[in-house]
Write a protein that holds these residues in place. Structure first.
Motif, PDB file in Angstrom:
ATOM      1  N   ILE A 171       8.174   5.411  -7.348  1.00 19.89           N
ATOM      2  CA  ILE A 171       8.264   5.522  -5.890  1.00 19.89           C
ATOM      3  C   ILE A 171       7.423   6.686  -5.399  1.00 19.89           C
ATOM      4  CG2 ILE A 171       9.821   6.077  -3.986  1.00 19.89           C
ATOM      5  CD1 ILE A 171      11.991   4.496  -5.547  1.00 19.89           C
ATOM      6  N   LEU A 172       7.568   7.849  -6.037  1.00 19.86           N
ATOM      7  CA  LEU A 172       6.821   9.038  -5.610  1.00 19.86           C
ATOM      8  C   LEU A 172       5.314   8.833  -5.789  1.00 19.86           C
ATOM      9  CD1 LEU A 172       9.163  11.804  -7.086  1.00 19.86           C
ATOM     10  CD2 LEU A 172       8.795  11.298  -4.666  1.00 19.86           C
ATOM     11  N   ARG A 173       4.943   8.071  -6.800  1.00 24.23           N
ATOM     12  CA  ARG A 173       3.522   7.813  -7.049  1.00 24.23           C
ATOM     13  C   ARG A 173       2.925   6.905  -5.977  1.00 24.23           C
ATOM     14  NH1 ARG A 173       1.539   3.668  -9.903  1.00 24.23           N
ATOM     15  NH2 ARG A 173       3.537   3.305 -10.975  1.00 24.23           N
ATOM     16  N   LYS A 174       3.719   5.966  -5.476  1.00 25.88           N
ATOM     17  CA  LYS A 174       3.200   4.984  -4.521  1.00 25.88           C
ATOM     18  C   LYS A 174       3.387   5.388  -3.058  1.00 25.88           C
ATOM     19  CE  LYS A 174       3.559   0.890  -7.471  1.00 25.88           C
ATOM     20  NZ  LYS A 174       4.167  -0.434  -7.673  1.00 25.88           N
ATOM     21  N   LEU A 175       4.132   6.458  -2.812  1.00 26.23           N
ATOM     22  CA  LEU A 175       4.436   6.850  -1.432  1.00 26.23           C
ATOM     23  C   LEU A 175       3.273   7.424  -0.633  1.00 26.23           C
ATOM     24  CD1 LEU A 175       8.004   8.451  -1.604  1.00 26.23           C
ATOM     25  CD2 LEU A 175       7.250   6.669  -0.028  1.00 26.23           C
ATOM     26  N   PRO A 176       2.380   8.217  -1.212  1.00 19.73           N
ATOM     27  CA  PRO A 176       1.374   8.885  -0.378  1.00 19.73           C
ATOM     28  C   PRO A 176       0.590   7.914   0.509  1.00 19.73           C
ATOM     29  CG  PRO A 176       1.355   9.827  -2.569  1.00 19.73           C
ATOM     30  CD  PRO A 176       2.262   8.629  -2.623  1.00 19.73           C
ATOM     31  N   GLY A 177       0.562   8.227   1.810  1.00 14.38           N
ATOM     32  CA  GLY A 177      -0.224   7.440   2.757  1.00 14.38           C
ATOM     33  C   GLY A 177       0.505   6.310   3.435  1.00 14.38           C
ATOM     34  N   VAL A 178       1.766   6.049   3.091  1.00 12.08           N
ATOM     35  CA  VAL A 178       2.453   4.922   3.729  1.00 12.08           C
ATOM     36  C   VAL A 178       2.911   5.297   5.137  1.00 12.08           C
ATOM     37  CG1 VAL A 178       3.205   4.002   1.497  1.00 12.08           C
ATOM     38  CG2 VAL A 178       4.773   5.429   2.841  1.00 12.08           C
ATOM     39  N   ASP A 179       3.009   4.289   5.981  1.00  7.39           N
ATOM     40  CA  ASP A 179       3.454   4.486   7.365  1.00  7.39           C
ATOM     41  C   ASP A 179       4.961   4.280   7.520  1.00  7.39           C
ATOM     42  OD1 ASP A 179       0.752   4.685   8.801  1.00  7.39           O
ATOM     43  OD2 ASP A 179       0.540   2.844   7.636  1.00  7.39           O
ATOM     44  N   ALA A 180       5.562   3.552   6.578  1.00 10.98           N
ATOM     45  CA  ALA A 180       6.980   3.229   6.687  1.00 10.98           C
ATOM     46  C   ALA A 180       7.557   3.017   5.297  1.00 10.98           C
ATOM     47  CB  ALA A 180       7.187   1.984   7.547  1.00 10.98           C
ATOM     48  N   TRP A 237      13.882   1.278   2.252  1.00 10.67           N
ATOM     49  CA  TRP A 237      14.618   1.866   1.125  1.00 10.67           C
ATOM     50  C   TRP A 237      15.778   0.938   0.768  1.00 10.67           C
ATOM     51  CZ3 TRP A 237      12.894   5.883  -1.599  1.00 10.67           C
ATOM     52  CH2 TRP A 237      13.750   6.553  -2.463  1.00 10.67           C
ATOM     53  N   ALA A 238      15.689   0.312  -0.416  1.00  7.45           N
ATOM     54  CA  ALA A 238      16.609  -0.772  -0.742  1.00  7.45           C
ATOM     55  C   ALA A 238      17.467  -0.471  -1.970  1.00  7.45           C
ATOM     56  CB  ALA A 238      15.821  -2.059  -0.963  1.00  7.45           C
ATOM     57  N   HIS A 239      17.835   0.790  -2.146  1.00  8.00           N
ATOM     58  CA  HIS A 239      18.737   1.150  -3.230  1.00  8.00           C
ATOM     59  C   HIS A 239      19.440   2.451  -2.854  1.00  8.00           C
ATOM     60  CE1 HIS A 239      15.062   3.367  -4.005  1.00  8.00           C
ATOM     61  NE2 HIS A 239      15.687   4.118  -4.880  1.00  8.00           N
ATOM     62  N   TYR A 240      20.323   2.934  -3.751  1.00  8.89           N
ATOM     63  CA  TYR A 240      21.205   4.039  -3.383  1.00  8.89           C
ATOM     64  C   TYR A 240      20.792   5.395  -3.944  1.00  8.89           C
ATOM     65  CZ  TYR A 240      24.430   0.448  -1.711  1.00  8.89           C
ATOM     66  OH  TYR A 240      25.002  -0.590  -1.036  1.00  8.89           O
ATOM     67  N   GLN A 241      19.590   5.516  -4.456  1.00 10.02           N
ATOM     68  CA  GLN A 241      19.134   6.832  -4.894  1.00 10.02           C
ATOM     69  C   GLN A 241      18.946   7.749  -3.689  1.00 10.02           C
ATOM     70  OE1 GLN A 241      15.716   6.766  -7.473  1.00 10.02           O
ATOM     71  NE2 GLN A 241      16.507   5.052  -8.694  1.00 10.02           N
ATOM     72  N   SER A 242      18.948   9.052  -3.963  1.00 10.78           N
ATOM     73  CA  SER A 242      18.856  10.035  -2.887  1.00 10.78           C
ATOM     74  C   SER A 242      17.602   9.834  -2.043  1.00 10.78           C
ATOM     75  CB  SER A 242      18.852  11.451  -3.493  1.00 10.78           C
ATOM     76  OG  SER A 242      18.762  12.410  -2.477  1.00 10.78           O
ATOM     77  N   LEU A 243      17.807   9.788  -0.738  1.00 18.34           N
ATOM     78  CA  LEU A 243      16.715   9.651   0.231  1.00 18.34           C
ATOM     79  C   LEU A 243      16.644  10.972   0.967  1.00 18.34           C
ATOM     80  CD1 LEU A 243      14.578   7.990   1.683  1.00 18.34           C
ATOM     81  CD2 LEU A 243      16.393   6.877   2.981  1.00 18.34           C
ATOM     82  N   ASP A 244      15.651  11.787   0.633  1.00 22.83           N
ATOM     83  CA  ASP A 244      15.687  13.189   1.031  1.00 22.83           C
ATOM     84  C   ASP A 244      14.293  13.722   1.352  1.00 22.83           C
ATOM     85  OD1 ASP A 244      14.507  13.315  -1.490  1.00 22.83           O
ATOM     86  OD2 ASP A 244      16.315  14.061  -2.483  1.00 22.83           O
ATOM     87  N   GLY A 245      14.235  15.031   1.466  1.00 20.11           N
ATOM     88  CA  GLY A 245      12.975  15.678   1.812  1.00 20.11           C
ATOM     89  C   GLY A 245      11.874  15.441   0.801  1.00 20.11           C
ATOM     90  N   GLU A 246      12.211  15.314  -0.467  1.00 18.36           N
ATOM     91  CA  GLU A 246      11.198  15.045  -1.494  1.00 18.36           C
ATOM     92  C   GLU A 246      10.473  13.735  -1.203  1.00 18.36           C
ATOM     93  OE1 GLU A 246      10.952  14.942  -6.354  1.00 18.36           O
ATOM     94  OE2 GLU A 246      12.630  13.895  -5.383  1.00 18.36           O
TER      95      GLU A 246
END
Length: 324
Positions: free
Chosen positions: A45-54, A57-66
């Motif tokens: 997830i962290l590898r694919k996140l850079p540059g996304v507009d939206a 989030w479809a699971h229960y892992q922490s959704l946070d500042g990181e």
């Protein structure tokens, strides 16, 4: 469809998000970047996140500042595909003024059906009965074997009486309960004749006590050892809220020593529950693996609503279900 719209990139954190949700995003000019690992890998997830507009989030892992930092400053909106959002760092989202959507309301029917199933299966000793069969102890010609209790003539209590609680109450119309009571911070108008009561009265009077509220600082471990001591010895305790609302070791003790009669749990702490956990060894406890929303109809509706939350925000419109 404008060129700008076609450039929107949406990270989807789980590969099993319903196809209808992905197609809706794609039809409206979004590129979907779908993570492939099950369970979802935070590294991926962290590898694919850079540059996304939206982010969907479809699971229960922490959704946070990181996660927000990894996406970057161009991130415009996040929507979960869940009703409860206790895994979200809400303070961080509010500090950054990051729009956040979720999918409440949709889950009420599937969770209510399951809650009624847990009520009946716990009250009528489904798990203990199956254990007796497996041990070749099925008894015949014995009138008082595996005696359970009915909803008829009982007091059904609710902690939480929002969409899910009231849908459970709707399901129970015609089951001839003597009374329905509930505890929430404020009284709620309802068509079921349910009576708002203090928490201590809820504990003292309920023959069935159903937890159908979110996990918050106020509700965390609300069901403590002291709470179980105040409950009826015949009480059937059902939790379709969150595991953290219950002091779980206290629940195990209450079931072992007969402070309450039985429990039906769709949620617990931790999840997944270890195979050697004491709850699984109790004949008077029905445990299922957080299946509340697990129907094709509800899951599809949740995915579509999360997608609509994202699309509305990207188009400058109010989300269908904003989280705050």
């Amino acid at each position: 469809m404008s060129a700008t719209r076609r450039l929107y990139k949406v990270l989807v954190s789980h590969p099993n998000v319903p196809k209808a949700a992905l197609e809706l995003l794609q039809q409206r000019g979004c590129e979907t970047i779908v993570c492939e690992s099950v369970p979802p890998s935070r590294v991926e997830i962290l590898r694919k996140l850079p540059g996304v507009d939206a982010i969907l989030w479809a699971h229960y892992q922490s959704l946070d500042g990181e996660i927000l930092d990894a996406a970057g400053s161009q991130l415009k909106v996040v929507s979960t595909m869940s009703s409860g959002i206790d895994y979200v760092d809400m303070a961080e989202f509010k500090r950054r003024q990051m729009p956040l959507g979720h999918t409440p309301g949709i889950v009420r029917n599937s969770v209510a059906d399951l809650a009624v199933g847990l009520m009946v299966s716990a009250a009528r000793h489904f798990h203990a009965g199956r254990q007796e069969i497996e041990k070749s102890l099925w008894r015949t010609e014995q009138i008082n074997w595996m005696m359970g209790q009915e909803v008829r003539g009982s007091v059904v209590g609710f902690l939480g009486f929002g969409g899910i609680g009231q849908t459970i109450a709707k399901r129970l119309q015609g089951w001839e309960a003597a009374k329905m009571i509930y505890h929430t911070r404020t009284q709620r108008e309802n068509p079921f004749g349910a009576i708002h009561v203090p928490f201590e009265q809820l504990l003292r009077e309920s023959d069935f006590l159903i937890v159908a509220c979110p996990l918050t600082a106020e509700t965390r471990e609300k069901f403590s050892a002291d709470a179980f001591k105040q409950m009826k010895s015949n009480c059937v305790f059902v939790n379709v809220g969150r595991g953290g609302i219950v002091d779980q070791p206290a629940l195990v003790d209450a079931l072992k020593c007969g402070e309450i009669a039985a429990a039906g749990l769709d949620v617990m702490t931790p999840e997944p529950l270890p195979a050697d956990h004491p709850l699984l060894k109790l004949p008077n406890c029905v445990v299922i693996p957080h299946l509340g929303t697990q129907t094709m109809q509800t899951t599809t509706e949740m995915g579509i609503t999360a997608a609509k939350n994202i699309l509305n925000a990207l188009e400058g419109k109010p989300m269908i279900c904003p989280a705050y």
